[in-house]
Design a protein around this motif. Structure first.
Motif, mmCIF file in Angstrom:
data_model
loop_
_atom_site.group_PDB
_atom_site.id
_atom_site.type_symbol
_atom_site.label_atom_id
_atom_site.label_comp_id
_atom_site.label_asym_id
_atom_site.label_seq_id
_atom_site.Cartn_x
_atom_site.Cartn_y
_atom_site.Cartn_z
ATOM 1 N N SER A 98 -53.806 -74.867 94.032
ATOM 2 C CA SER A 98 -54.662 -76.030 93.835
ATOM 3 C C SER A 98 -56.096 -75.576 93.580
ATOM 4 O O SER A 98 -56.636 -74.750 94.322
ATOM 5 N N LEU A 99 -56.696 -76.111 92.518
ATOM 6 C CA LEU A 99 -58.067 -75.754 92.177
ATOM 7 C C LEU A 99 -59.043 -76.179 93.272
ATOM 8 O O LEU A 99 -60.004 -75.482 93.581
ATOM 9 N N TYR A 114 -52.150 -77.238 90.049
ATOM 10 C CA TYR A 114 -52.617 -78.605 90.301
ATOM 11 C C TYR A 114 -54.130 -78.586 90.483
ATOM 12 O O TYR A 114 -54.709 -77.584 90.920
ATOM 13 N N LEU A 115 -54.748 -79.698 90.151
ATOM 14 C CA LEU A 115 -56.151 -79.877 90.520
ATOM 15 C C LEU A 115 -56.250 -80.010 92.037
ATOM 16 O O LEU A 115 -57.129 -79.439 92.675
ATOM 17 N N TYR A 116 -55.270 -80.766 92.591
ATOM 18 C CA TYR A 116 -55.233 -80.950 94.049
ATOM 19 C C TYR A 116 -53.831 -81.415 94.432
ATOM 20 O O TYR A 116 -53.189 -82.173 93.693
ATOM 21 N N ASN A 129 -53.332 -83.778 88.603
ATOM 22 C CA ASN A 129 -53.494 -82.785 87.541
ATOM 23 C C ASN A 129 -54.495 -83.245 86.491
ATOM 24 O O ASN A 129 -54.608 -84.441 86.214
ATOM 25 N N LEU A 130 -55.190 -82.289 85.899
ATOM 26 C CA LEU A 130 -55.958 -82.524 84.689
ATOM 27 C C LEU A 130 -55.148 -82.036 83.499
ATOM 28 O O LEU A 130 -54.410 -81.039 83.605
ATOM 29 N N GLY A 153 -55.485 -87.030 82.714
ATOM 30 C CA GLY A 153 -55.006 -86.596 84.021
ATOM 31 C C GLY A 153 -53.816 -87.403 84.493
ATOM 32 O O GLY A 153 -53.495 -88.454 83.922
#
Length: 547
Positions: A98-99, A114-116, A129-130, A153
């Motif tokens: 996760s970013l 994943y973005l988160y 996700n972006l 996203g």
């Protein structure tokens, strides 16, 4: 013994159940099709897509238990799918990053990105996700080209293991020739892009809420559905705009029942107004669908279903009811609507070979069978998928045939034809056509795929006058139904013969997880009426990433 194994796998998946759906574009469906042909999974039917992540994980667990039967490439593909569906398969996220979360993040890693993400067992799972996509489209017609950039996203998750949610939004812009950009189907019918010649931006949204109770599933939303076997869908394809719908699915042992009711876009026109500047008027239109499916045996599936198209009035409660016979209801509603009946089958009795088909009855009067009466309208679709060379060469072969009688999918009330915003809901073929399709899919390695195909279509088009008006109606246009002064009899492929040939070449490469490069090239040669010949090449090169 096989049924005991199947139910053991089902029960083991419930603990990690995810109620979201896997998009129809996901490569897992091609993988499961091949596993079905090779007799490595049970009770799989690809007639209706998408399927839930829980369903997909059930089949993947079967494959994992038999992975020694896979070739080296499919073993690597399975490893990738184990990472993608790790949460559903094993209840863990060890191979995800996760970013915005803890730990290191590397966009070029082979982990799921994943973005988160957040997970609390049996309570909530959340994945954000972006999305990014860049694409170049070129055609040899006047050497025009266009570039596209898309950002957006997705948010998906499951609450209490039963309630799933999904939201996807994208915005994009076009650089270059607008007409060339319309070669991409979703841009061709995008409202904002086509509203004004000066507009170069487009957008799309998808989303749904679903409640999954294992045997019973409810859904309300807007996403892409596909109904039919093979790449050319007989009932519901991907060549028309997505639409909003409610659905219900029941699955128990050898029996399935599927239903949805959706809202379509009907005939449209622009109503001018000196005060407001005018408004786009779109007529109301709806679609109903239900199907009963049976697993006759381990290797034979059979289904029967109905479709209804109606419009020019609010939602009709008689079609909102899942448990009714549309044809009888249509008669009770004074025969204003367009009902269809279909049968489908799927046979994998021979290991490595799948035979499938669909037979649709748009309308029929049994007393007039064999007379050439225009109202006897049928569609035939038959195909095969072969993986008989599995173990020797990583290649799949697919062959398909379509035959669509005159006036199929049309209706005497134009708003009731089988279209959404004027685009066919099923195959892109016009009525009074037959089509032959061949495709070869080759797995160069587990991340690099090559595909080539050839389509040959013969169409009996309505002959036209010099001003473009219809000279004679032979049932060759989905937008023109039978009129009172048209001939009472038809001959298949009568009219102005048109020949359409299409060769496709595609290459897909995923060097890193969630980063894709795709190349699609189409060569078309169409011989149309009035001695018009169209030859052109179309190239699509795209790069997409999810992070």
């Amino acid at each position: 013994m096989k049924k005991i194994l199947f139910f053991f796998v089902l029960l083991s998946a419930v603990a990690f159940s995810q109620a979201e759906y896997v998009p129809v574009t996901n490569r897992v469906y091609n993988f499961l099709d091949r596993m079905d042909v090779l007799h490595l999974i049970s009770n799989y039917n690809s007639f209706e897509l998408p399927k839930t992540r829980e369903e997909i994980s059930i089949y993947l667990k079967e494959v994992i238990s038999k992975k020694n039967y896979l070739d080296n490439i499919d073993k690597r593909i399975l490893n990738d799918l184990e990472i993608e569906f790790e949460n559903e398969l094993f209840g863990t996220l060890k191979n995800s990053q996760s970013l915005l979360g803890k730990g290191k993040y590397n966009i070029f890693s082979q982990k799921e990105k994943y973005l988160y993400f957040y997970k609390k067992p049996k309570k909530l799972s959340l994945f954000i996700n972006l999305l990014g996509n860049a694409e170049t489209i070129a055609t040899n017609v006047q050497n025009h080209s266009a570039g596209l950039g898309v950002i957006g996203g997705t948010i998906r998750g499951t609450l209490l293991g039963k309630v799933g949610f999904y939201l996807r939004g994208t915005d994009g812009t076009v650089f270059g020739n607008k007409e060339t950009a319309k070669l991409r189907q979703d841009i061709k019918y995008n409202y904002k892009f086509n509203e004004n010649n000066a507009f170069t931006f487009f957008d799309e949204t998808q989303g749904y809420l679903t409640a999954d109770f294992n045997l019973l599933n409810f859904k309300i939303g807007r996403d892409r559905m596909e109904i039919g076997y093979g790449p050319v869908k007989a009932i519901l394809g991907n060549d028309s705009p997505i639409f909003d719908y409610i659905s219900m699915n029941i699955k128990y042992s050898f029996f399935t029942f599927s239903y949805f009711h959706g809202q379509l876009l009907g005939n449209n026109h622009f109503a001018s107004n000196p005060l407001t500047g005018g408004i786009e008027v779109v007529e109301q239109k709806y679609i109903g669908y239900h199907r009963i499916g049976f697993d006759i045996s381990r290797n034979l599936d059979f289904g029967v279903g109905e479709l209804i198209i109606y419009g020019n009035r609010p939602i009709d409660l008689s079609y909102l009811n899942p448990f009714s016979f549309y044809k009888s209801v249509e008669h009770a509603n004074r025969d204003r609507d367009n009902s269809m009946l279909f049968f489908d089958y799927n046979n994998t009795a021979v290991k490595g070979l799948k035979l499938y088909g669909t037979f649709l009855i748009d309308d029929v009067t049994f007393g007039k069978l064999g007379t050439g009466w225009w109202g006897n309208q049928f569609m035939y679709n038959a195909g095969l998928l072969s993986s008989n060379l599995y173990g020797l060469i990583p290649l799949d072969l697919r062959l398909e045939y379509f035959r669509i009688s005159p006036y199929v999918f049309t209706h005497r009330i134009s708003n009731n034809n089988y279209t959404n915003f004027g685009y066919p809901l099923g195959p892109s073929l016009q009525p009074n056509s037959e089509s032959f399709y061949a495709q070869i899919n080759y797995r160069i390695n587990y991340r690099l795929y090559f595909s080539t195909g050839y389509t040959y279509t013969i169409h009996g088009a309505n002959p036209l006058n010099s001003n473009g008006s219809v000279k004679r109606n032979v049932g060759g246009n989905i937008h023109l139904g039978h009129r009172v002064f048209d001939s009472e009899s038809t001959t298949f492929l009568d009219g102005a013969k048109e020949y359409l040939r299409k060769f496709t070449f595609s290459l897909s490469y995923e060097p890193f997880k969630e980063i894709f490069t795709k190349l699609n090239v189409y060569f078309l040669h169409n011989s149309l009426q009035n001695s018009i010949s169209v030859k052109k090449a179309e190239l699509f090169l795209s790069f997409s990433a999810s992070f």
